[in-house]
Each structure stands twice: as C-alpha cells, then as structure tokens.
Design an enzyme around this catalytic site. Structure first.
Site, PDB file in Angstrom:
ATOM      1  N   CYS A  94       0.793  -1.229   0.000  1.00  0.00           N
ATOM      2  CA  CYS A  94       0.000   0.000   0.000  1.00  0.00           C
ATOM      3  C   CYS A  94       0.834   1.292   0.000  1.00  0.00           C
ATOM      4  CB  CYS A  94      -0.971  -0.064   1.173  1.00  0.00           C
ATOM      5  SG  CYS A  94      -2.335   1.081   1.007  1.00  0.00           S
ATOM      6  N   ARG A 130     -12.859   6.553  -0.440  1.00  0.00           N
ATOM      7  CA  ARG A 130     -11.713   5.683  -0.191  1.00  0.00           C
ATOM      8  C   ARG A 130     -12.051   4.269  -0.642  1.00  0.00           C
ATOM      9  NH1 ARG A 130      -7.697   7.592   2.851  1.00  0.00           N
ATOM     10  NH2 ARG A 130      -6.909   5.526   3.360  1.00  0.00           N
ATOM     11  N   HIS A 194      -3.514  -5.487   2.587  1.00  0.00           N
ATOM     12  CA  HIS A 194      -3.085  -5.680   3.976  1.00  0.00           C
ATOM     13  C   HIS A 194      -3.802  -6.929   4.481  1.00  0.00           C
ATOM     14  CE1 HIS A 194      -1.681  -1.452   4.481  1.00  0.00           C
ATOM     15  NE2 HIS A 194      -2.742  -1.102   3.803  1.00  0.00           N
TER      16      HIS A 194
HETATM   17  N1  GLN Z   1      -1.977   6.853   2.770  1.00  0.00           N
HETATM   18  C1  GLN Z   1      -2.163   6.075   1.603  1.00  0.00           C
HETATM   19  C2  GLN Z   1      -3.563   6.164   1.015  1.00  0.00           C
HETATM   20  O1  GLN Z   1      -4.509   6.455   1.697  1.00  0.00           O
HETATM   21  C3  GLN Z   1      -1.786   4.615   1.888  1.00  0.00           C
HETATM   22  C4  GLN Z   1      -2.647   3.969   2.927  1.00  0.00           C
HETATM   23  C5  GLN Z   1      -2.234   2.578   3.289  1.00  0.00           C
HETATM   24  O2  GLN Z   1      -1.048   2.234   3.312  1.00  0.00           O
HETATM   25  N2  GLN Z   1      -3.225   1.766   3.664  1.00  0.00           N
HETATM   26  O3  GLN Z   1      -3.736   5.948  -0.169  1.00  0.00           O
END
Ligand code: GLN
Length: 246
Positions: A94, A130, A194
């Site tokens: 990520c 998101r 993840h």
């Molecule tokens: N901050 C980054 C995003 O929101 C990565 C987030 C993450 O590693 N889960 O895209």
C-alpha cells in the site's frame, strides 16, 4: 544451511492492518524448511547496506507516516536501485507500494515524492471515496496464476501500472474502475492488500521466499519443499466464499 536476510524498512512507522505479520510468515515458512531467516530493521537515519540483503519489506502507512519517511527513503534511491539490479526481492504494501512510483498526491493536495523507480503514480480521490474493504484478486507471479485475498484501505488511485500483480475479482485494487491490482516485476511484488497479506496467501509467501533464495542461487533450480497449508487454504476459502468468488 540456506539463509535469507530480510531488511524491514521503517518497521516503526510503516505498519498498518497487521503488515508486520508478513515478516512473521516469511520467517516461519523459512524456518519450517530449515532455512535460517535473519530479520533486520531500518528506520530514519539508520545506515544499512541495502544491497546486501536478499529481501526488502516495506509496509503501508497513513499519509502522516508517508510524509515522515519519504525524504529518508529518497536519500536511499541509489542503494535501492543497486539492490534491485542485484535481484534483491521486495514486498511492498500500500503506502510502501505508492512510494516506489513517481509520487503520491494525498487527499489535501499535498504531493509526496516517490522514488520514481517505476512509472506509476498515485493521486487521491476525495475523502468520501476511499477504497475500503475485503478484496480478492487473481494474481500472476513468475508464471503461476492463483487467487489471493486481503483487506484494502486507501484513498490513493494508482495509475500507469505497466505490469499489474493481478485482476480484481472483488474490491477495488489500483483504482476504482480499471480492475487491476498491485504491481509485479522480476524483483518487486507490490499490492494494496493488507490483512496481513501472507498468512492467507501462502503461495505468495513462497514466491517471495523463492525469489529471495534465488538471489544468491541458493535453491540451485530446486523448488521449495511443500508445507501443509490446509489451515491457510481454509482461511482463504472462507474469504473467497464470503466475497462470492470461490
Ligand atoms: N496513505 C495512503 C492512502 O490512503 C496509503 C494507505 C495505506 O497504506 N493503507 O492511499
């Protein structure tokens, strides 16, 4: 005795949704096969000979942590390129995945420079969009195709990915619409998954261990000894069924 040397980058800052479990899985699966596994860590301002390791691991991070580490990471660009040129394996999750590309533009319009080792780049959607939830993909690594599951939570939409890790079966992946997930080449496996990624995806774990051992020719063309993965497979099946893609 075979040995794998892992360098866990920014272990104290880049670690979301159990990413550290990936290290535990790699170590356990190596040791069950009698392979010694040495895990070293590297945080901001620490000197390490990056190219001397067999495997690099960088987990995910919220925007705050990405901002904290990116300058230190950029200062290591040459060392990381040297490591990849020497066929060091790498697993990036990520926020770590994003930082190997050109840049990450966060939801406030703040631009975090990436290493630019790859041509992909990441731009955030607005706060209401998101990519969050369980995800299933069909991954292809080193000529093998199989299903993998994980959990994603990112605002960043990663575009211009030359060689995605897989096709999205359920969830989002690199962007809302394009149906691809992650990035893969001869050294790097990068993903939004993840969960952590590896406990429910032992085949990916073994692809990574194989690459790490091949760096110094330790497997001599042999395959890793198989392990009993029935529990891991059951865990993966439950998620695939729940997502309707078993
Ligand atoms: N901050 C980054 C995003 O929101 C990565 C987030 C993450 O590693 N889960 O895209």
């Amino acid at each position: 005795m075979m040995e794998i040397r892992i360098l866990w980058l920014y272990h104290d800052l880049m670690d979301l949704y159990g990413d550290k479990g990936n290290i535990m899985v790699l170590k356990t699966r190596a040791e069950k096969r009698g392979i010694h596994c040495f895990v070293d860590t590297c945080t901001i301002n620490e000197e390490k000979d990056i190219a001397s390791y067999d495997l690099l691991f960088l987990g995910g991070g919220a925007d705050h942590e990405q901002n904290l580490i990116y300058e230190d990471l950029l200062a290591r660009k040459e060392a990381i390129q040297e490591a990849l040129a020497k066929k060091t394996a790498a697993l990036l999750i990520c926020g770590g995945y994003q930082l190997f590309g050109k840049y990450y533009l966060d939801q406030d319009g703040n631009r975090v420079e990436g290493l630019g080792i790859y041509d992909y780049y990441t731009e955030s959607s607005d706060r209401d969009h998101r990519c969050i939830g369980n995800i299933a993909i069909e991954a292809t690594i080193d000529g093998e195709t199989f299903k993998a599951v994980g959990f994603e939570n990112h605002g960043g939409q990663t575009k211009n990915v030359a060689t995605p890790l897989g096709k999205v079966l359920k969830g989002h992946g690199n962007t809302y619409g394009d149906g691809t997930e992650g990035f893969v080449d001869d050294c790097v496996i990068a993903t939004y998954m993840h969960g952590p990624l590896l406990p429910k995806n032992p085949r990916i774990a073994d692809c990574i261990l194989t690459r790490a051992l091949n760096k110094k020719g330790q497997l001599q063309g042999n395959k890793l000894e198989p392990l009993d993965d029935s529990l891991e497979q059951q865990a993966q099946q439950i998620m695939l069924k729940r997502l309707g893609v078993a």
